[in-house]
Each structure stands twice: as C-alpha cells, then as structure tokens.
Design a protein around this motif. Structure first.
Motif, short mmCIF file in Angstrom:
data_model
loop_
_atom_site.label_atom_id
_atom_site.label_comp_id
_atom_site.label_asym_id
_atom_site.label_seq_id
_atom_site.Cartn_x
_atom_site.Cartn_y
_atom_site.Cartn_z
N PRO A 107 36.56 19.15 106.73
CA PRO A 107 37.91 19.59 106.34
C PRO A 107 38.77 18.43 105.85
O PRO A 107 38.67 17.30 106.34
N ASN A 164 34.63 20.57 101.33
CA ASN A 164 35.74 20.84 102.24
C ASN A 164 35.32 21.69 103.44
O ASN A 164 35.84 21.52 104.55
N TYR A 194 43.86 25.40 99.36
CA TYR A 194 42.48 24.96 99.24
C TYR A 194 41.99 25.02 97.78
O TYR A 194 41.11 24.24 97.39
#
Length: 408
Positions: free
Chosen positions: A202, A198, A329
């Motif tokens: 992203p 990530n 996240y």
C-alpha cells in the motif's frame, strides 16, 4: 467405493429368481449411473468459469510457440489472443483480436514494458526476470474492440486481482503513432500494473489527503467541461511569462510579417518601416538563447492547444487527467503511468497549464508517488521514463511481424 461394494453384496444375497436377467441388468445400470452422477457432483463440482467443451484438435501455431518462448518461459505470462467467452466481460459487445495485430502488440508490449522494467530493475539477462515474473499478471488477455460504458467513456484495460490484465482495442493498433500507442495501450499497462504494485504494498495514506475534496467518483467524465474558455486563460499566462526580449521579438516579427503581407499595397513609408523591422528581427535572431526560448514557447503553446478543455480544468484542480479525479487510487497510478509515457516537454506543458495552484498539488502528489516507487520497489521513475522513451525511438528498427524465436 464402499457404497458400490455394499450394493453388490445386497444384490448377491437377493433371490435372483425374483428378477429376470434383463431387469437385473437395467437395475444395475441405473444404479451405477446414479452413483456416478452422485460421485461427480460431490467430489468434482462443475466449474462455472470454465468451458466443459474440450478442444481435442487444438494445435500450436508459430505464434503460440513464439509466445511460449518470449512470455511464458521468461516471465510465466500466458497471452490469450484467441477469443474466449469465459475470459471476456459479458457486459460489453466485444470482437476478437486480429491475429496479425496480436503479433504486433506482443512484440511492442515486450519491448516497451516488460523489458523496460527488466532494465531498470536489473533483471536483464537473468533467467528469472524476477520483478516482472513475481508481480505482472499471469494472464495477458487481448480483445479486438473496446467496451463502452453508460457514461459514454471507453474501457481500455482492466486488472483483475493481480491475476489477469485485459487490454482492449487491439484491432486499432497503429505501430507508427507513439501518441496512440501510449494513449490506448501502454499508459494503460503502466496504470494497471501500478494497481498491482499498490495492492501488494500500500502507498502512504497522506496521498489521498492532498486533493481529498476534489475526487468526483463516477461523475469524473463530465465534471471538468467548464469553464470552456480555459484555453484562453492559459494562453495569456503563457504569453505573460515570456522574457522581455521574447516579447520584443514577438512584436517585431508580427509587425514585419504584417507589413510584408501587404505586398503592392504598402506605402513607401510602410516599406521603409518593414525594412527596419526586418533588420531588428535578424539582430534578435542572432541571440541563440532567445531563439531557444522562442522555440520552447511555441512547442509548449502547440501542446497546450492539443489538450482538451476537460484535461486543462482537471489539471488546474490538481489532477494529471480527468480520470485521475475519480478515486485516490486511480489518481496515484495515473500520475505514475502518465509521467512514464509522456515526453518531458509534454509533462512540463501539462504542469504549466495546471496553473500555480494545480501545479503545486500535482507536484506534491508526484513526490509521494516517486518516493513510494523508489523506497518500496527500488524503481527510479525518471530512469524508467528515460528507458521507455528511448525504447519508443527503437520501434522503427524492430521487426514486429516476425515469429523467429531468438535465444535472449
């Protein structure tokens, strides 16, 4: 050095008779030492993150050589299993990783993680091992014990800027329990590796909006303790979802076993009724589809019973685990890591326990995770799970204590 050369020139032009020989030697020695200190301080500053004590007697053992051939050479990964105070988190009271446990873990991590990614990304047999070599942290740091946070939770692993991954609790490694291996180690590796993916690319911003109001930040560990009777709610939903034939079979079987348990206390009428139930039960058991449904139902029931209250409440709020509710996240990589390490039946049981609302939210987020990994990394999550689960069944055939170097 210009300064030193100028000093020598000045001393050379000085009336030597003004200083005695011993005084001159002392003066020069002090000046040279001062210059040496100045030179070191200005050109090579002390590294605070590195020990100044060099181990001149360091020798490679058989495990070090094995690690070089199986980690450093193919993947450019250094495995640090010897306790290094500078590498460890000083906020915790930690113990070194045991030598034997470190050997076992190194075998398992290579088989269940590194080689699994090699397989699904098409890197098997290629010297470059491109996917892992480019993305996986360059340092895999093993710690024997776990660290405890102030909120009562344990720290199982950390990833530091894509450079280092630390895994804890190595001394409790139990190679015979797949459930423990996943819970304490390999779900953590997939989780932390997901963070690195990530950080490199992203994930879509849409993900964080699916359960935007549900994240609990630092209170996640206590946020899902109520309602405490949530198991009963899920049991009822599971029972209500049975087919009419399964409901009938369940009732017949229960009545048969109830009357059978009476033994000598049964009346003549109860004995006759028991025989009728027995006959009906056998007729229903001849239906293979019904028996398959019955087996699936019981397995799902057992799995749901093993889920904690906090797990079920988090699921019903749209989070695959309580920790997933801490930040968006963390939610993303928890979905990824849980799916890869859960057997399909366990994943399905969790989705069922989530209820209609929670299940829909989890599925929406999972589709974003799956699409991201396929589109940005060329990884099919279902293929990765199949590979990992297959490799789990192969552990029993591995010699995880061997340090024989094989040319792969």
């Amino acid at each position: 050095m210009i300064i030193l050369r100028s000093l020598i020139k000045v001393l050379g032009g000085t009336n030597r008779s003004c200083l005695h020989g011993s005084e001159l030697i002392s003066l020069v020695s002090c000046v040279l030492l001062s210059l040496l200190f100045f030179s070191c301080a200005s050109e090579d500053p002390i590294r605070q993150d590195r020990s100044v004590i060099a181990d001149r007697n360091k020798q490679e053992n058989a495990f070090d050589k094995w690690l070089y051939e199986n980690y450093m050479k193919p993947y450019n990964i250094e495995v640090k299993y010897k306790f290094d105070d500078n590498e460890s988190d000083r906020r915790y009271n930690l113990a070194p990783a045991e030598f034997h446990k470190s050997i076992q873990f190194a075998h398992l991590a290579r088989h269940l993680c590194l080689e699994a990614y090699d397989e699904v990304t098409g890197s098997v047999g290629k010297p470059s091992r491109a996917f892992i070599r480019q993305l996986f942290p360059k340092v895999l740091h093993l710690v024997g014990s776990t660290g405890y946070n102030h909120n009562g939770t344990q720290i199982l692993g950390t990833a530091e800027g894509g450079r280092k991954m630390t895994l804890y609790r190595i001394n409790d490694l139990n190679p015979s329990s797949i459930a423990e291996l996943n819970l304490y180690y390999f779900q953590t590796i997939h989780h932390e590796f997901g963070h690195i993916q990530n950080q490199t690319k992203p994930y879509p911003a849409d993900f964080r909006q699916v359960t935007a109001n549900g994240y609990r930040s630092d209170t996640w560990s206590k946020a899902w303790s109520t309602p405490s009777e949530v198991h009963e709610v899920v049991y009822k939903e599971l029972a209500d979802g049975r087919s009419e034939d399964l409901k009938k079979y369940t009732k017949v079987a229960q009545e048969y076993y109830r009357l059978y348990a009476l033994g000598s206390r049964r009346t003549k009428e109860e004995t006759q009724q028991m025989e009728l139930y027995k006959k009906e039960k056998r007729e229903l058991e001849a239906n293979k589809m019904l028996m398959q449904e019955h087996s699936t139902y019981n397995k799902r029931l057992d799995m749901i019973k093993n889920l904690r209250v906090s797990e079920i409440n988090a699921l019903r709020a749209g989070f695959i685990s309580p920790y997933a509710s801490s930040q968006h996240y963390e939610d993303f990589v928890e979905l990824q890591a849980t799916f890869v390490t859960d057997a399909p039946e366990m994943w399905d049981a969790k989705l069922f326990a989530a209820g209609d609302r929670g299940r829909e939210l989890i599925k929406r987020k999972f589709e974003i995770v799956s699409s991201y990994l396929q589109h940005d990394w060329g990884i099919n999550l279902h293929a990765l799970r199949d590979c990992v689960l297959r490799r789990q069944t192969e552990i029993k055939d591995l010699d995880i204590n061997s340090l024989v170097i094989n040319d792969k």
